[in-house]
Design a protein around this motif. Structure first.
Motif, PDB file in Angstrom:
ATOM      1  N   ASP A  30       0.834  -1.078  -0.018  1.00  0.00           N
ATOM      2  CA  ASP A  30       0.085   0.181  -0.156  1.00  0.00           C
ATOM      3  C   ASP A  30       0.783   1.101   0.090  1.00  0.00           C
ATOM      4  O   ASP A  30       0.637   2.300  -0.679  1.00  0.00           O
ATOM      5  CB  ASP A  30      -0.841   0.058   1.179  1.00  0.00           C
ATOM      6  CG  ASP A  30      -1.865   1.149   1.427  1.00  0.00           C
ATOM      7  OD1 ASP A  30      -2.069   1.802  -0.036  1.00  0.00           O
ATOM      8  OD2 ASP A  30      -2.825   1.060   2.366  1.00  0.00           O
ATOM      9  N   ALA A  31       1.905   1.287   0.754  1.00  0.00           N
ATOM     10  CA  ALA A  31       2.815   2.462   0.840  1.00  0.00           C
ATOM     11  C   ALA A  31       3.287   2.693  -0.316  1.00  0.00           C
ATOM     12  O   ALA A  31       3.563   3.709  -0.925  1.00  0.00           O
ATOM     13  CB  ALA A  31       4.000   2.239   1.910  1.00  0.00           C
ATOM     14  N   ALA A  32       3.992   1.431  -1.228  1.00  0.00           N
ATOM     15  CA  ALA A  32       4.549   1.641  -2.451  1.00  0.00           C
ATOM     16  C   ALA A  32       3.654   2.160  -3.398  1.00  0.00           C
ATOM     17  O   ALA A  32       4.128   3.212  -4.221  1.00  0.00           O
ATOM     18  CB  ALA A  32       5.183   0.275  -2.830  1.00  0.00           C
ATOM     19  N   VAL A  33       2.429   1.968  -3.428  1.00  0.00           N
ATOM     20  CA  VAL A  33       1.543   2.241  -4.474  1.00  0.00           C
ATOM     21  C   VAL A  33       1.212   3.717  -4.110  1.00  0.00           C
ATOM     22  O   VAL A  33       1.033   4.783  -5.026  1.00  0.00           O
ATOM     23  CB  VAL A  33       0.047   1.397  -4.249  1.00  0.00           C
ATOM     24  CG1 VAL A  33      -1.113   2.334  -4.979  1.00  0.00           C
ATOM     25  CG2 VAL A  33       0.171   0.258  -4.710  1.00  0.00           C
ATOM     26  N   ARG A  34       1.083   3.878  -2.849  1.00  0.00           N
ATOM     27  CA  ARG A  34       1.116   5.698  -2.642  1.00  0.00           C
ATOM     28  C   ARG A  34       2.123   6.561  -3.070  1.00  0.00           C
ATOM     29  O   ARG A  34       1.930   7.598  -3.568  1.00  0.00           O
ATOM     30  CB  ARG A  34       0.314   5.769  -0.789  1.00  0.00           C
ATOM     31  CG  ARG A  34      -0.704   5.084  -0.663  1.00  0.00           C
ATOM     32  CD  ARG A  34      -1.141   5.341   1.091  1.00  0.00           C
ATOM     33  NE  ARG A  34      -2.105   4.840   1.609  1.00  0.00           N
ATOM     34  CZ  ARG A  34      -2.634   4.832   2.804  1.00  0.00           C
ATOM     35  NH1 ARG A  34      -2.419   6.021   3.219  1.00  0.00           N
ATOM     36  NH2 ARG A  34      -3.217   3.985   3.015  1.00  0.00           N
ATOM     37  N   TYR A  35       3.377   6.066  -2.644  1.00  0.00           N
ATOM     38  CA  TYR A  35       4.484   6.703  -3.119  1.00  0.00           C
ATOM     39  C   TYR A  35       4.285   6.805  -4.781  1.00  0.00           C
ATOM     40  O   TYR A  35       4.574   8.031  -5.315  1.00  0.00           O
ATOM     41  CB  TYR A  35       5.824   5.806  -2.802  1.00  0.00           C
ATOM     42  CG  TYR A  35       6.677   6.196  -1.768  1.00  0.00           C
ATOM     43  CD1 TYR A  35       5.645   6.715  -0.410  1.00  0.00           C
ATOM     44  CD2 TYR A  35       7.734   6.512  -1.693  1.00  0.00           C
ATOM     45  CE1 TYR A  35       6.659   7.302   0.686  1.00  0.00           C
ATOM     46  CE2 TYR A  35       8.641   6.690  -0.487  1.00  0.00           C
ATOM     47  CZ  TYR A  35       7.979   7.239   0.628  1.00  0.00           C
ATOM     48  OH  TYR A  35       8.587   7.587   1.634  1.00  0.00           O
ATOM     49  N   ALA A  36       4.146   5.671  -5.196  1.00  0.00           N
ATOM     50  CA  ALA A  36       4.136   6.029  -6.731  1.00  0.00           C
ATOM     51  C   ALA A  36       3.036   7.040  -7.168  1.00  0.00           C
ATOM     52  O   ALA A  36       3.362   7.745  -8.158  1.00  0.00           O
ATOM     53  CB  ALA A  36       3.646   4.489  -7.502  1.00  0.00           C
ATOM     54  N   ASP A  37       1.841   7.013  -6.624  1.00  0.00           N
ATOM     55  CA  ASP A  37       0.611   7.776  -7.189  1.00  0.00           C
ATOM     56  C   ASP A  37       1.287   9.137  -6.641  1.00  0.00           C
ATOM     57  O   ASP A  37       0.930  10.244  -7.457  1.00  0.00           O
ATOM     58  CB  ASP A  37      -0.499   7.505  -6.386  1.00  0.00           C
ATOM     59  CG  ASP A  37      -1.109   6.405  -6.925  1.00  0.00           C
ATOM     60  OD1 ASP A  37      -0.732   6.017  -8.094  1.00  0.00           O
ATOM     61  OD2 ASP A  37      -2.085   5.834  -6.262  1.00  0.00           O
ATOM     62  N   ILE A  38       1.730   9.591  -5.617  1.00  0.00           N
ATOM     63  CA  ILE A  38       2.160  10.889  -5.112  1.00  0.00           C
ATOM     64  C   ILE A  38       3.308  11.323  -6.174  1.00  0.00           C
ATOM     65  O   ILE A  38       3.276  12.504  -6.766  1.00  0.00           O
ATOM     66  CB  ILE A  38       2.800  11.048  -3.738  1.00  0.00           C
ATOM     67  CG1 ILE A  38       1.616  10.805  -2.822  1.00  0.00           C
ATOM     68  CG2 ILE A  38       3.619  12.050  -3.595  1.00  0.00           C
ATOM     69  CD1 ILE A  38       2.184  10.564  -1.391  1.00  0.00           C
ATOM     70  N   LEU A  39       4.386  10.661  -6.565  1.00  0.00           N
ATOM     71  CA  LEU A  39       5.303  11.142  -7.509  1.00  0.00           C
ATOM     72  C   LEU A  39       4.586  11.265  -8.976  1.00  0.00           C
ATOM     73  O   LEU A  39       5.002  12.377  -9.477  1.00  0.00           O
ATOM     74  CB  LEU A  39       6.286   9.795  -7.597  1.00  0.00           C
ATOM     75  CG  LEU A  39       7.154   9.576  -6.580  1.00  0.00           C
ATOM     76  CD1 LEU A  39       8.102   8.320  -6.634  1.00  0.00           C
ATOM     77  CD2 LEU A  39       8.171  10.908  -6.207  1.00  0.00           C
ATOM     78  N   ARG A  40       3.756  10.601  -9.419  1.00  0.00           N
ATOM     79  CA  ARG A  40       3.012  10.785 -10.519  1.00  0.00           C
ATOM     80  C   ARG A  40       2.242  12.079 -10.547  1.00  0.00           C
ATOM     81  O   ARG A  40       1.985  12.819 -11.501  1.00  0.00           O
ATOM     82  CB  ARG A  40       2.226   9.567 -11.054  1.00  0.00           C
ATOM     83  CG  ARG A  40       2.801   8.495 -11.347  1.00  0.00           C
ATOM     84  CD  ARG A  40       1.954   7.171 -11.392  1.00  0.00           C
ATOM     85  NE  ARG A  40       1.052   7.309 -12.451  1.00  0.00           N
ATOM     86  CZ  ARG A  40      -0.397   6.859 -12.690  1.00  0.00           C
ATOM     87  NH1 ARG A  40      -0.676   6.323 -11.541  1.00  0.00           N
ATOM     88  NH2 ARG A  40      -1.025   7.103 -13.557  1.00  0.00           N
ATOM     89  N   GLU A  41       1.635  12.401  -9.333  1.00  0.00           N
ATOM     90  CA  GLU A  41       0.895  13.752  -9.229  1.00  0.00           C
ATOM     91  C   GLU A  41       1.742  14.874  -9.449  1.00  0.00           C
ATOM     92  O   GLU A  41       1.302  16.128  -9.789  1.00  0.00           O
ATOM     93  CB  GLU A  41       0.137  13.697  -7.969  1.00  0.00           C
ATOM     94  CG  GLU A  41      -0.723  12.855  -7.713  1.00  0.00           C
ATOM     95  CD  GLU A  41      -1.331  12.936  -6.189  1.00  0.00           C
ATOM     96  OE1 GLU A  41      -0.656  13.390  -5.586  1.00  0.00           O
ATOM     97  OE2 GLU A  41      -1.931  12.124  -5.918  1.00  0.00           O
ATOM     98  N   HIS A  42       3.213  14.726  -9.141  1.00  0.00           N
ATOM     99  CA  HIS A  42       4.122  15.778  -9.485  1.00  0.00           C
ATOM    100  C   HIS A  42       4.828  15.701 -10.720  1.00  0.00           C
ATOM    101  O   HIS A  42       5.878  16.009 -10.840  1.00  0.00           O
ATOM    102  CB  HIS A  42       5.151  15.678  -8.573  1.00  0.00           C
ATOM    103  CG  HIS A  42       4.516  16.250  -6.831  1.00  0.00           C
ATOM    104  ND1 HIS A  42       4.387  17.553  -6.819  1.00  0.00           N
ATOM    105  CD2 HIS A  42       3.989  15.567  -5.905  1.00  0.00           C
ATOM    106  CE1 HIS A  42       4.070  17.744  -5.465  1.00  0.00           C
ATOM    107  NE2 HIS A  42       3.542  16.470  -5.042  1.00  0.00           N
TER     108      HIS A  42
END
Length: 246
Positions: free
Chosen positions: A121-133
């Protein structure tokens, strides 16, 4: 370079720094040997490595995910020029649309033994935050390293993901994997080595000590090259693995 520590009391003792610098020099710190070929793999390493055995658990997890995308050689020599990222975060999230999908091919580990979220879950959230930027590839992330203001904003958003801890170890380690050689990951192995050599300190002070040690070592004109914080961190981590717990 980003590090958001909870301050620790006390200053760095110059005599202790000199003592530690001599011990570090004996370890012969070496440049980074290899790196991951993809930002997605850096994210996995950063998330899974906290609290788990690196070669026994983390490397197999990252390698297994790389194989899901047909990447048979997930690392290259560190000096290799950046090529096209074989697993951009967009591709990673298309394959692993949910944290459960990622957890099914990785592990059941959580970010904390006290009710933390799954590492998947943490890895997916990291990926999504990076993509948002608008960070999708390793090259994109390297560009952020060169922009301190943008880096600070991205880092602050990553901090919101549960399991970050008090000393930014997971986030700093991600930027280290991406290519920042002036950050360190003051985990239990690094702290163990420091304790064995007379410095019973926490992560924040460990960072200051490593910075001071690098400055001492790089004052030596006989040094053939500048020694980075990453090189010292890695040397301490390797040496710390061989030491008994105090």
């Amino acid at each position: 370079m980003v590090a958001t520590d909870i301050p620790e009391p006390g200053s760095v003792d110059p005599a202790l720094v000199q003592h530690l610098a001599a011990q570090v020099a004996a370890l012969d710190p070496q440049p980074r040997p290899r790196r991951w070929v993809s930002l997605s793999l850096c994210v996995l390493d950063a998330v899974w490595s906290i609290g788990l055995r690196y070669h026994q658990v983390v490397v197999p997890v990252v390698t297994k995910v790389a194989s899901e995308f047909g990447v048979a050689r997930p690392t290259v020599p560190a000096a290799t020029a950046l090529m096209e990222d074989p697993i951009p975060l967009t591709v990673f999230r298309d394959r692993f649309a949910t944290a459960d999908a990622l957890r099914a091919v990785t592990t059941e580990h959580r970010t904390s033994t006290r009710g933390g979220i799954y590492k998947a879950d943490a890895a997916v959230r990291y990926a999504d935050i990076l993509r948002e930027h608008h960070i999708d590839t390793l090259a994109d992330a390297r560009h952020v390293l060169a922009d301190p203001d943008r880096l600070a904003v991205v880092d602050a958003d990553l901090r919101r993901v549960p399991g970050d801890g008090a000393h930014a170890i997971r986030r700093d380690y991600l930027w280290m994997l991406i290519g920042d050689d002036e950050l360190i990951k003051p985990d239990r192995m690094v702290l163990r080595w420091l304790r064995h050599h007379g410095a019973d300190v926490g992560p924040a002070t460990a960072r200051r000590l490593v910075t001071a040690i690098a400055a001492v070592l790089n004052q030596d004109e006989s040094q053939p090259r500048q020694i980075t914080a990453w090189e010292i961190d890695h040397a301490l981590w390797q040496a710390g693995q061989k030491l008994p717990r105090l």
